[in-house]
Design a protein around this motif. Structure first.
Motif, PDB file in Angstrom:
ATOM      1  N   ARG A   1       0.838  -1.214   0.000  1.00  9.09           N
ATOM      2  CA  ARG A   1       0.000   0.000   0.000  1.00  9.09           C
ATOM      3  C   ARG A   1       0.870   1.261   0.000  1.00  9.09           C
ATOM      4  NH1 ARG A   1      -3.032  -3.312   3.344  1.00  9.09           N
ATOM      5  NH2 ARG A   1      -2.063  -2.476   5.230  1.00  9.09           N
ATOM      6  N   ASP A   2       1.946   1.241   0.779  1.00  8.90           N
ATOM      7  CA  ASP A   2       2.841   2.400   0.828  1.00  8.90           C
ATOM      8  C   ASP A   2       3.509   2.649  -0.522  1.00  8.90           C
ATOM      9  OD1 ASP A   2       2.303   3.003   3.493  1.00  8.90           O
ATOM     10  OD2 ASP A   2       3.951   1.780   4.248  1.00  8.90           O
ATOM     11  N   ILE A   3       3.913   1.594  -1.196  1.00 11.10           N
ATOM     12  CA  ILE A   3       4.534   1.723  -2.515  1.00 11.10           C
ATOM     13  C   ILE A   3       3.579   2.433  -3.467  1.00 11.10           C
ATOM     14  CG2 ILE A   3       5.198   0.388  -4.576  1.00 11.10           C
ATOM     15  CD1 ILE A   3       6.561  -1.590  -2.616  1.00 11.10           C
ATOM     16  N   ASN A   4       2.328   2.045  -3.416  1.00 13.58           N
ATOM     17  CA  ASN A   4       1.316   2.659  -4.276  1.00 13.58           C
ATOM     18  C   ASN A   4       1.110   4.130  -3.912  1.00 13.58           C
ATOM     19  OD1 ASN A   4      -0.565   2.609  -6.341  1.00 13.58           O
ATOM     20  ND2 ASN A   4      -2.235   2.120  -4.970  1.00 13.58           N
TER      21      ASN A   4
ATOM     22  N   VAL B   1      15.034  -1.872  -9.587  1.00 10.00           N
ATOM     23  CA  VAL B   1      15.008  -1.309  -8.235  1.00 10.00           C
ATOM     24  C   VAL B   1      13.878  -0.289  -8.122  1.00 10.00           C
ATOM     25  CG1 VAL B   1      17.492  -1.648  -7.864  1.00 10.00           C
ATOM     26  CG2 VAL B   1      16.674   0.526  -8.759  1.00 10.00           C
ATOM     27  N   TYR B   2      13.406  -0.106  -6.895  1.00  9.06           N
ATOM     28  CA  TYR B   2      12.357   0.882  -6.666  1.00  9.06           C
ATOM     29  C   TYR B   2      12.929   2.296  -6.700  1.00  9.06           C
ATOM     30  CZ  TYR B   2       8.737  -2.438  -5.403  1.00  9.06           C
ATOM     31  OH  TYR B   2       7.789  -3.426  -5.443  1.00  9.06           O
ATOM     32  N   GLN B   3      12.173   3.193  -7.343  1.00  6.31           N
ATOM     33  CA  GLN B   3      12.477   4.619  -7.357  1.00  6.31           C
ATOM     34  C   GLN B   3      11.168   5.377  -7.321  1.00  6.31           C
ATOM     35  OE1 GLN B   3      14.904   5.692 -10.730  1.00  6.31           O
ATOM     36  NE2 GLN B   3      16.653   4.536 -10.019  1.00  6.31           N
ATOM     37  N   VAL B   4      11.260   6.658  -7.005  1.00  8.89           N
ATOM     38  CA  VAL B   4      10.073   7.506  -7.031  1.00  8.89           C
ATOM     39  C   VAL B   4       9.780   7.859  -8.481  1.00  8.89           C
ATOM     40  CG1 VAL B   4       9.074   9.698  -6.281  1.00  8.89           C
ATOM     41  CG2 VAL B   4      10.636   8.457  -4.766  1.00  8.89           C
ATOM     42  N   ALA B   5       8.525   7.677  -8.891  1.00 10.75           N
ATOM     43  CA  ALA B   5       8.132   8.019 -10.263  1.00 10.75           C
ATOM     44  C   ALA B   5       8.281   9.513 -10.460  1.00 10.75           C
ATOM     45  CB  ALA B   5       6.696   7.589 -10.535  1.00 10.75           C
ATOM     46  N   GLN B   6       8.757   9.898 -11.621  1.00 10.64           N
ATOM     47  CA  GLN B   6       8.887  11.312 -11.959  1.00 10.64           C
ATOM     48  C   GLN B   6       7.497  11.928 -12.034  1.00 10.64           C
ATOM     49  OE1 GLN B   6      11.879  13.001 -13.128  1.00 10.64           O
ATOM     50  NE2 GLN B   6      13.086  11.296 -12.389  1.00 10.64           N
TER      51      GLN B   6
END
Length: 152
Positions: free
Chosen positions: A43-46, A60-65
């Protein structure tokens, strides 16, 4: 554990390490003394708008632009190439399979185009489904546009 603190720790983890999975995030928080479930992390990822991006260390996980979706032909070509888009078609449906985490960004770019032939754009983590108006000429026209964007 409060949600705001948990999400701050998640952001720190992805900015300072190589987080490849939800399990990596669960472990990163556990190392700091916080026990969380995979469902909470999901849920946090979303909510944090995190996506998986291909790097030399793997996905790897990153913040979407948070920028305007690509709408020029070259920007779409670049987006499709980076997302590893693969096309499929059946009747008035066109499937765009993407790298994990890239589906929402590709869908946003396609929605921004506002092609009149498109009835609906649906996405998930690793794909996009275009539902076209049911004329076969329309399907052919959109298919050819997408093929041209991917091949050039």
């Amino acid at each position: 554990m409060k949600k705001q603190l948990r999400q701050q720790l998640i952001m720190q983890a992805i900015q300072t390490g190589t987080i490849q999975s939800q399990a990596d995030l669960v472990n990163a928080l556990a190392e700091q003394g916080y026990q969380v479930t995979q469902a909470t992390i999901s849920r946090d990822i979303n909510e944090l708008n995190l996506i998986k991006v291909a790097t030399s260390q793997g996905l790897v996980y990153q913040v979407a632009q948070r920028q305007q979706p690509a709408t020029t032909d070259q920007a779409l070509r670049d987006l499709f190439q980076n997302a590893h888009v693969q096309l499929g078609q059946q009747d008035n449906l066109i499937s765009l399979q993407t790298a994990p985490g890239s589906g929402p960004m590709v869908a946003a770019a396609l929605k921004q185009l506002r092609w009149p032939e498109v009835f609906m754009v649906m996405d998930n983590d690793d794909g996009v489904l275009l539902i076209l108006k049911s004329d076969s000429a329309v399907t052919t026209k959109i298919w050819e546009r997408l093929v041209q964007l991917i091949q050039n």
